[in-house]
Write a protein that holds these residues in place. Structure first.
Motif, PDB file in Angstrom:
ATOM      1  N   TYR A  56       0.803  -1.225   0.000  1.00  0.00           N
ATOM      2  CA  TYR A  56       0.000   0.000   0.000  1.00  0.00           C
ATOM      3  C   TYR A  56       0.831   1.268   0.000  1.00  0.00           C
ATOM      4  O   TYR A  56       0.408   2.296  -0.476  1.00  0.00           O
ATOM      5  N   SER A  71       2.725  -3.982  -8.574  1.00  0.00           N
ATOM      6  CA  SER A  71       1.529  -4.350  -7.802  1.00  0.00           C
ATOM      7  C   SER A  71       1.849  -5.578  -6.948  1.00  0.00           C
ATOM      8  O   SER A  71       2.723  -6.376  -7.271  1.00  0.00           O
ATOM      9  N   GLU A  72       1.101  -5.709  -5.851  1.00  0.00           N
ATOM     10  CA  GLU A  72       1.331  -6.849  -4.951  1.00  0.00           C
ATOM     11  C   GLU A  72       1.074  -8.170  -5.670  1.00  0.00           C
ATOM     12  O   GLU A  72       1.716  -9.173  -5.374  1.00  0.00           O
ATOM     13  N   ILE A  73       0.142  -8.153  -6.593  1.00  0.00           N
ATOM     14  CA  ILE A  73      -0.206  -9.399  -7.291  1.00  0.00           C
ATOM     15  C   ILE A  73       1.025  -9.942  -8.017  1.00  0.00           C
ATOM     16  O   ILE A  73       1.366 -11.111  -7.909  1.00  0.00           O
ATOM     17  N   GLN A  96      -4.609  -6.124   5.823  1.00  0.00           N
ATOM     18  CA  GLN A  96      -5.960  -5.662   5.497  1.00  0.00           C
ATOM     19  C   GLN A  96      -6.473  -6.197   4.164  1.00  0.00           C
ATOM     20  O   GLN A  96      -7.516  -5.776   3.689  1.00  0.00           O
ATOM     21  N   ASP A  97      -5.724  -7.096   3.561  1.00  0.00           N
ATOM     22  CA  ASP A  97      -6.141  -7.649   2.272  1.00  0.00           C
ATOM     23  C   ASP A  97      -6.016  -9.152   2.258  1.00  0.00           C
ATOM     24  O   ASP A  97      -5.119  -9.705   2.872  1.00  0.00           O
ATOM     25  N   LYS A 111      -5.523 -15.327 -13.047  1.00  0.00           N
ATOM     26  CA  LYS A 111      -6.658 -14.621 -12.463  1.00  0.00           C
ATOM     27  C   LYS A 111      -6.260 -14.162 -11.073  1.00  0.00           C
ATOM     28  O   LYS A 111      -5.410 -14.795 -10.439  1.00  0.00           O
ATOM     29  N   PHE A 112      -6.908 -13.122 -10.606  1.00  0.00           N
ATOM     30  CA  PHE A 112      -6.713 -12.785  -9.200  1.00  0.00           C
ATOM     31  C   PHE A 112      -7.999 -12.224  -8.636  1.00  0.00           C
ATOM     32  O   PHE A 112      -8.824 -11.677  -9.364  1.00  0.00           O
ATOM     33  N   MET A 114      -9.449 -10.204  -4.928  1.00  0.00           N
ATOM     34  CA  MET A 114      -9.111  -9.653  -3.611  1.00  0.00           C
ATOM     35  C   MET A 114     -10.401  -9.451  -2.839  1.00  0.00           C
ATOM     36  O   MET A 114     -11.467  -9.314  -3.438  1.00  0.00           O
ATOM     37  N   ASN A 115     -10.286  -9.421  -1.521  1.00  0.00           N
ATOM     38  CA  ASN A 115     -11.464  -9.098  -0.725  1.00  0.00           C
ATOM     39  C   ASN A 115     -11.899  -7.670  -1.037  1.00  0.00           C
ATOM     40  O   ASN A 115     -11.134  -6.894  -1.610  1.00  0.00           O
ATOM     41  N   ASP A 116     -13.118  -7.316  -0.676  1.00  0.00           N
ATOM     42  CA  ASP A 116     -13.544  -5.934  -0.874  1.00  0.00           C
ATOM     43  C   ASP A 116     -12.765  -5.068   0.099  1.00  0.00           C
ATOM     44  O   ASP A 116     -11.981  -5.568   0.875  1.00  0.00           O
ATOM     45  N   LYS A 117     -13.043  -3.774   0.061  1.00  0.00           N
ATOM     46  CA  LYS A 117     -12.180  -2.897   0.852  1.00  0.00           C
ATOM     47  C   LYS A 117     -12.262  -3.178   2.354  1.00  0.00           C
ATOM     48  O   LYS A 117     -11.377  -2.826   3.107  1.00  0.00           O
TER      49      LYS A 117
END
Lengths: 271, 388
Positions: A56, A71-73, A96-97, A111-112, A114-117
């Protein structure tokens, strides 16, 4: 050659120094309210080399340290393949992710998800639940593993789950049962996120939450497959960054990190 | 993200660059001063041709700002779509200038949230709620919708003391077709590789074109095409030839939720197609002319709008096929507003369609009007571009 990777997560900042094909140094520190100062601290007296940042805080350091960002991905994809070459699926649960990434056979991102915010089901969620139970993170995990009979926790919103835990304690439910219930609720949520990407073996479980053995066990149960937790699951993103920095053919960029260290706050752990 | 040249003349060069709503407001105020009544609208299903035939100027009512949501939540549940909360907040705080100058409001039963919100604001202005059929391909749907449009005509005639004759509606149909053809000519330049337009230029033009008449738009179109031609001659384009081209689909994006467009750009992408009611959607189809029954023709056209409130809304997929063929995106990003169940559920079909039929990466962003999730969205968008 030397290359550096920095992963500025929401809870922890991780540094990896990669030299001649091996990790030679890792450092971690809590992100705090001044991540830039912590980054400077971590970079203090590190060998020169190109640096890539993720997490982040990556855009913050990009400006100050004039480094590349990723990016983290992508960082996790590279890092996970480095520690586990046959990895096809990555689960990363951080502060937090939560990320689920599937890779093609040759290691590209397929594919990836992530959880919502909302931070439900992440490391921060576990911390708050442990606090609600009056336990340290270690004891929280140990208590959950000490029982076979969970008490289900249904709320996934951190605030509602905390209220649910408090009222469950008030009804006299044993703490280990609540602790296990919380772990299981996160595991089932994590598995539905994983199933949105195609889950193919081998699965690497990374991020701070992967340090929690109960979480690993419950995810494996819910998924019906084994997951691999690397020896130091927190550094996978930073490792991916270091690998990317090492691949960059650009001339070695090195900035005056050391001169920028102004304070010695945020004591860094070294290993 | 920027143009490949300095000092590029904006598509609409006036004092309102970047202020689409203010430009529209000035236009509507001008019409009102000239004696025209104002009909406030909330949705792309409002039949513009009938509103115009009744001598009114349509005004798109405020629905896109975070600042009015706190006030709305004193009454509405927090777990409701931000568009509805924002709309309602604007009304109760008396801060939507478009609503202030509206003489009547036209509303539709699109989603549950809007329908019930309309009940709460129905006493502020004369309001007509149209019962929108939601199985648009059923035989009765067109007749029912035409009956509703006829009722709306009666309401407008009575409220504005005017007559919306068939001839006037027919003339407005033709005017809409001219406007939509011109808008599509502009969109063709957004579709160019690389694109000649920045998303905000298309957005601003679409914003104005929804309220302004075709006649009033003519000088603007002339200037727009002159500007585009100049860009073409000078080889000016937006972004870089290798910037990922993005189709943004889903819920209406406006005001504070344009943060998503900005994040896409900051991550190095170019928004080439905006498939929503605040983008290109209102201009995509023509209305059949000279049918002898202009209301029926209008009814047919509006029922073709592929909104997720329709079921099974297969037209969304066929329209998407055309948009992808025309704009050649490298990725599809769907914007779903929190608690917009219909777009959120339909997103699953859109994702499969994008991935399986078009082999395009797809990302769904669920968001609201706050800026609290900007960094989370940025991470996802950057990762999407990384995976291209």
């Amino acid at each position: 050659m030397t290359a550096l990777g920095l992963d500025i997560g929401s809870r922890t900042i991780k540094l990896v120094v990669w030299e001649n094909g091996a990790v030679v140094l890792t450092r971690k520190a809590l992100t705090s309210s001044d991540p830039l100062a912590v980054c400077r601290e971590l970079l203090h007296h590190t060998p020169p080399g190109p640096l890539v940042a993720t997490g982040y805080g990556r855009h913050l350091v990009k400006e100050y340290l004039r480094c590349e960002t990723v990016s983290e991905i992508k960082a996790f994809a590279l890092g996970a393949r480095a520690v586990f070459h046959s990895c096809r699926t990555i689960l990363d649960i951080g502060g937090q992710d939560t990320k689920a990434i599937s890779l093609t056979a040759d290691g590209r991102i397929d594919k990836f998800h992530m959880n919502d915010k909302c931070a439900a089901g992440t490391g921060r969620f576990l911390e708050i639940m442990a606090t609600a139970l009056g336990l340290s993170l270690g004891d929280f995990m140990a208590e959950a593993m000490a029982t076979e009979t969970p008490h289900p926790i249904n709320s996934m919103c951190t605030v509602f789950a905390e209220s649910e835990v408090i009222s469950t304690i008030a009804r006299g439910t044993p703490r280990p049962a609540i602790a296990l219930g919380i772990h299981q609720s996160i595991a089932s949520r994590t598995v539905s996120l994983l199933e949105r990407v195609a889950v193919t073996d081998d699965i690497v479980f990374a991020g701070g939450v992967a340090l929690n053995g109960c979480m690993q066990k419950e995810i494996e149960k819910a998924l019906g497959r084994n997951v691999h937790v690397p020896p130091d699951p927190q550094i996978i993103g930073a490792l991916g960054c270091a690998l990317l920095a090492a691949k960059n053919d650009e001339p070695v960029k090195r900035h005056d990190y050391d001169d920028k260290v102004k304070s010695s706050r945020g004591k860094a752990r070294e290993s | 993200m920027k143009f490949n040249a300095d000092n590029v003349k904006p598509l609409i060069e006036d004092e309102f660059v970047g202020e689409a709503a203010k430009r529209a407001l000035q236009y509507i105020q001008g019409k009102r001063s000239a004696g025209m009544p104002v009909a406030g609208i909330y949705c792309g299903y409002a039949p513009m041709e009938v509103i115009r035939a009744a001598g009114a100027v349509p005004a798109i009512l405020c629905a896109f700002a975070n600042k009015t949501i706190a006030a709305a939540e004193a009454v509405l549940p927090a777990n409701l779509c931000p568009l509805i909360k924002s709309s309602y907040g604007f009304i109760i705080t008396d801060s939507c200038p478009f609503f202030g100058i509206s003489d009547a409001v036209v509303a539709e039963t699109t989603c549950d949230g809007k329908k019930k919100m309309f009940e709460l604001i129905s006493h502020y202005k004369p309001m007509f709620v149209m019962d929108l059929p939601q199985l648009p391909d059923e035989e009765e749907a067109q007749a029912n919708w035409a009956a509703m449009i006829t009722k709306l005509k009666g309401f407008l005639e009575k409220t504005f003391k005017t007559e919306a004759t068939s001839e006037r509606i027919e003339a407005e149909i033709k005017a809409t077709n001219v406007k939509n053809a011109l808008m599509n000519r502009v969109f063709d330049y957004a579709a160019k590789k690389p694109s000649l337009l920045k998303w905000s230029e298309t957005y601003e033009l679409a914003f104005l074109a929804q309220v302004a008449t075709t006649e009033d738009l003519q000088p603007i179109f002339q200037e727009v095409f002159r500007t585009i031609k100049e860009r073409e001659e000078k080889g000016v384009y937006y972004g870089t030839p290798s910037s990922p081209r993005v189709l943004v689909t889903g819920c209406p994006v406006g005001g504070d939720s344009t943060k998503v467009y900005k994040i896409i750009e900051e991550a190095g992408g170019v928004v080439v197609a905006m498939d929503s009611c605040t983008g290109m959607k209102p201009f995509m189809t023509a209305i059949e002319e000279d049918t002898g029954d202009p209301i029926a023709a209008v009814a047919v056209r509006y029922l073709q709008l592929p909104c997720s409130c329709m079921t099974p809304n297969l037209r969304r997929l066929t329209e998407m096929d055309k948009i992808i063929a025309r704009f050649q995106p490298d990725a599809v990003i769907e914007v779903v507003l929190h608690a917009c169940h219909s777009y959120n559920i339909e997103a699953y079909k859109i994702m499969n369609h994008a991935k399986e039929i078009h082999n395009l990466p797809y990302l769904k962003i669920e968001t609201d009007y706050s800026d609290g999730d900007v960094e989370q969205i940025r991470t996802r968008v950057e990762a999407l571009f990384d995976s291209l």
